[in-house]
Design an enzyme around this catalytic site. Structure first.
Site, PDB file in Angstrom:
ATOM      1  N   ASN A  11      -2.341   6.501 -28.285  1.00 44.98           N
ATOM      2  CA  ASN A  11      -1.036   6.770 -28.899  1.00 44.98           C
ATOM      3  C   ASN A  11      -0.386   5.401 -29.130  1.00 44.98           C
ATOM      4  O   ASN A  11       0.174   4.808 -28.223  1.00 44.98           O
ATOM      5  CB  ASN A  11      -0.207   7.628 -27.949  1.00 44.98           C
ATOM      6  CG  ASN A  11       1.021   8.246 -28.579  1.00 44.98           C
ATOM      7  OD1 ASN A  11       1.896   8.721 -27.870  1.00 44.98           O
ATOM      8  ND2 ASN A  11       1.120   8.267 -29.904  1.00 44.98           N
ATOM      9  N   CYS A  71       9.184   9.388 -25.295  1.00 43.18           N
ATOM     10  CA  CYS A  71       7.726   9.386 -25.387  1.00 43.18           C
ATOM     11  C   CYS A  71       7.168   8.812 -24.098  1.00 43.18           C
ATOM     12  O   CYS A  71       7.466   7.665 -23.743  1.00 43.18           O
ATOM     13  CB  CYS A  71       7.263   8.566 -26.588  1.00 43.18           C
ATOM     14  SG  CYS A  71       5.473   8.346 -26.662  1.00 43.18           S
ATOM     15  N   ASN A  73       3.993   8.056 -23.279  1.00 47.71           N
ATOM     16  CA  ASN A  73       3.044   6.967 -23.489  1.00 47.71           C
ATOM     17  C   ASN A  73       3.769   5.677 -23.834  1.00 47.71           C
ATOM     18  O   ASN A  73       3.408   4.591 -23.362  1.00 47.71           O
ATOM     19  CB  ASN A  73       2.059   7.332 -24.609  1.00 47.71           C
ATOM     20  CG  ASN A  73       1.135   8.458 -24.206  1.00 47.71           C
ATOM     21  OD1 ASN A  73       0.637   8.516 -23.094  1.00 47.71           O
ATOM     22  ND2 ASN A  73       0.907   9.387 -25.121  1.00 47.71           N
ATOM     23  N   ASN A 145      12.658  16.479 -25.264  1.00 40.75           N
ATOM     24  CA  ASN A 145      12.283  16.740 -26.653  1.00 40.75           C
ATOM     25  C   ASN A 145      11.540  18.068 -26.697  1.00 40.75           C
ATOM     26  O   ASN A 145      11.011  18.535 -25.686  1.00 40.75           O
ATOM     27  CB  ASN A 145      11.454  15.587 -27.240  1.00 40.75           C
ATOM     28  CG  ASN A 145      10.172  15.332 -26.458  1.00 40.75           C
ATOM     29  OD1 ASN A 145       9.958  15.896 -25.381  1.00 40.75           O
ATOM     30  ND2 ASN A 145       9.316  14.478 -26.964  1.00 40.75           N
ATOM     31  N   HIS A 147       8.886  21.196 -27.323  1.00 41.81           N
ATOM     32  CA  HIS A 147       7.442  21.436 -27.361  1.00 41.81           C
ATOM     33  C   HIS A 147       7.175  22.932 -27.462  1.00 41.81           C
ATOM     34  O   HIS A 147       7.872  23.748 -26.861  1.00 41.81           O
ATOM     35  CB  HIS A 147       6.763  20.889 -26.097  1.00 41.81           C
ATOM     36  CG  HIS A 147       6.848  19.409 -25.982  1.00 41.81           C
ATOM     37  ND1 HIS A 147       5.894  18.560 -26.489  1.00 41.81           N
ATOM     38  CD2 HIS A 147       7.803  18.618 -25.429  1.00 41.81           C
ATOM     39  CE1 HIS A 147       6.254  17.307 -26.252  1.00 41.81           C
ATOM     40  NE2 HIS A 147       7.401  17.322 -25.609  1.00 41.81           N
ATOM     41  N   GLU A 196       2.168  16.053 -33.274  1.00 41.86           N
ATOM     42  CA  GLU A 196       3.472  15.497 -32.939  1.00 41.86           C
ATOM     43  C   GLU A 196       4.444  15.592 -34.105  1.00 41.86           C
ATOM     44  O   GLU A 196       4.100  15.281 -35.249  1.00 41.86           O
ATOM     45  CB  GLU A 196       3.344  14.042 -32.488  1.00 41.86           C
ATOM     46  CG  GLU A 196       2.768  13.886 -31.093  1.00 41.86           C
ATOM     47  CD  GLU A 196       3.168  12.582 -30.442  1.00 41.86           C
ATOM     48  OE1 GLU A 196       4.378  12.291 -30.356  1.00 41.86           O
ATOM     49  OE2 GLU A 196       2.272  11.835 -30.020  1.00 41.86           O
ATOM     50  N   ARG A 197       5.639  16.011 -33.779  1.00 43.45           N
ATOM     51  CA  ARG A 197       6.727  16.084 -34.752  1.00 43.45           C
ATOM     52  C   ARG A 197       6.946  14.707 -35.402  1.00 43.45           C
ATOM     53  O   ARG A 197       7.195  13.721 -34.743  1.00 43.45           O
ATOM     54  CB  ARG A 197       7.996  16.533 -34.023  1.00 43.45           C
ATOM     55  CG  ARG A 197       9.258  16.594 -34.833  1.00 43.45           C
ATOM     56  CD  ARG A 197      10.452  16.949 -33.959  1.00 43.45           C
ATOM     57  NE  ARG A 197      10.632  16.017 -32.864  1.00 43.45           N
ATOM     58  CZ  ARG A 197      11.731  15.959 -32.114  1.00 43.45           C
ATOM     59  NH1 ARG A 197      12.721  16.804 -32.324  1.00 43.45           N
ATOM     60  NH2 ARG A 197      11.827  15.079 -31.132  1.00 43.45           N
ATOM     61  N   CYS A 205      -0.022  12.437 -26.055  1.00 41.33           N
ATOM     62  CA  CYS A 205       1.421  12.635 -26.008  1.00 41.33           C
ATOM     63  C   CYS A 205       1.807  12.896 -24.561  1.00 41.33           C
ATOM     64  O   CYS A 205       1.400  13.911 -23.979  1.00 41.33           O
ATOM     65  CB  CYS A 205       1.832  13.807 -26.900  1.00 41.33           C
ATOM     66  SG  CYS A 205       3.604  14.192 -26.829  1.00 41.33           S
ATOM     67  N   GLY A 208       4.188  15.818 -24.127  1.00 41.54           N
ATOM     68  CA  GLY A 208       3.395  17.012 -24.421  1.00 41.54           C
ATOM     69  C   GLY A 208       2.509  17.412 -23.261  1.00 41.54           C
ATOM     70  O   GLY A 208       2.374  18.601 -22.948  1.00 41.54           O
TER      71      GLY A 208
END
Length: 262
Positions: A11, A71, A73, A145, A147, A196-197, A205, A208
């Site tokens: 990522n 995020c 990562n 965020n 999911h 991913e959006r 992710c 995620g």
């Protein structure tokens, strides 16, 4: 303008030290720099900034220029960046994001960060919904965020390229959503792919993976700690029963430093 490219399980993002650089239009810059043909190539852009309430502040933008809340990562990569680039000598740092302050614990070996554990916080568990003409059930989980997690028999044959963008842009999700396709191997091992959006399919992710861990536990499929296999590698995720928080551990790597001339 100086930049560094880094990746966490593939990522990949472009990182800019905003203690030194000034960025006026990060949304436009993210699109230009992320282009894999005419730019550097990445899943997005990350700005490392000063903050009054934490050690650092992270702003991140997807490859389409939209700003994301968090995020996992990228957070691990920021931890490695600030430590190995000499912005801090702490092995535990607080990183502020649009989804709140995250606590990062650095695993350091001979002055190099080999892995980072991120306190990803407490998930917000939404409802289960049926979407798309394929009648797939999705568990809605927020990790700061959004999911949407669905379980499949084989992640290699789940039509992610078709279903992913359909669900991402479904009217149910006010600000779109990330979409995870999950295959349960056993009670301590999970395979997943992610749409991913704002970026499409990525190799990993972190938020995620945490959402997947929550969905797997509440459905009774796994224990509260598991190895999660993504296309780019493996993460260890634990949903702690005592404090209700998720802890994600994984690597972060430098790719290269460069100078943006455009």
């Amino acid at each position: 303008m100086k930049f560094t490219k880094m990746e966490g399980l593939g990522n990949d993002y472009i990182y800019i030290n905003c203690f030194e650089e000034k960025i006026k239009y990060p949304e436009k810059l993210a699109v230009k720099m992320s282009d894999r043909h005419f730019g550097i190539g990445s899943d997005g852009l990350v700005l490392i900034m000063p903050d009054d309430n934490a050690d650092f502040y992270m702003r991140m933008f997807n490859s389409d220029g939209t700003e994301a809340e968090m995020c996992g990562n990228a957070a691990r990569c920021v931890a490695k960046y600030v430590y190995e680039k000499g912005l801090t000598d702490k092995s535990e740092i607080n990183l502020n994001t649009l989804s709140g302050i995250k606590k990062l614990k650095l695993i350091v070996d001979e002055k190099k960060v080999s892995a980072v554990t991120v306190d990803m916080g407490i998930p917000v568990i939404g409802e289960k919904i049926i979407l798309t003409d394929k009648k797939l059930e999705f568990c809605c989980i927020s990790m700061g965020n959004p999911h949407a997690v669905t379980f499949v028999n084989d992640v290699n044959n789940c039509m992610l390229e078709i279903t992913g963008p359909e669900v991402e842009k479904d009217a149910y999700f006010e600000n779109k959503t990330n979409v995870e396709f999950v295959e349960i191997i056993n009670r301590n091992r999970i395979k997943m792919r992610v749409w991913e959006r704002g970026s499409g399919e990525t190799l990993a992710c972190g938020t995620g993976a945490c959402a997947v861990m929550v969905a797997a536990v509440i459905n009774g499929f796994t224990d509260r700690k598991a190895e999660i296999e993504l296309l780019g590698g493996k993460l260890i995720v634990e949903w702690n029963e005592d404090d209700g928080r998720l802890y994600m551990t994984g690597p972060a790597e430098f790719c290269f430093d460069g100078v943006w001339l455009k």
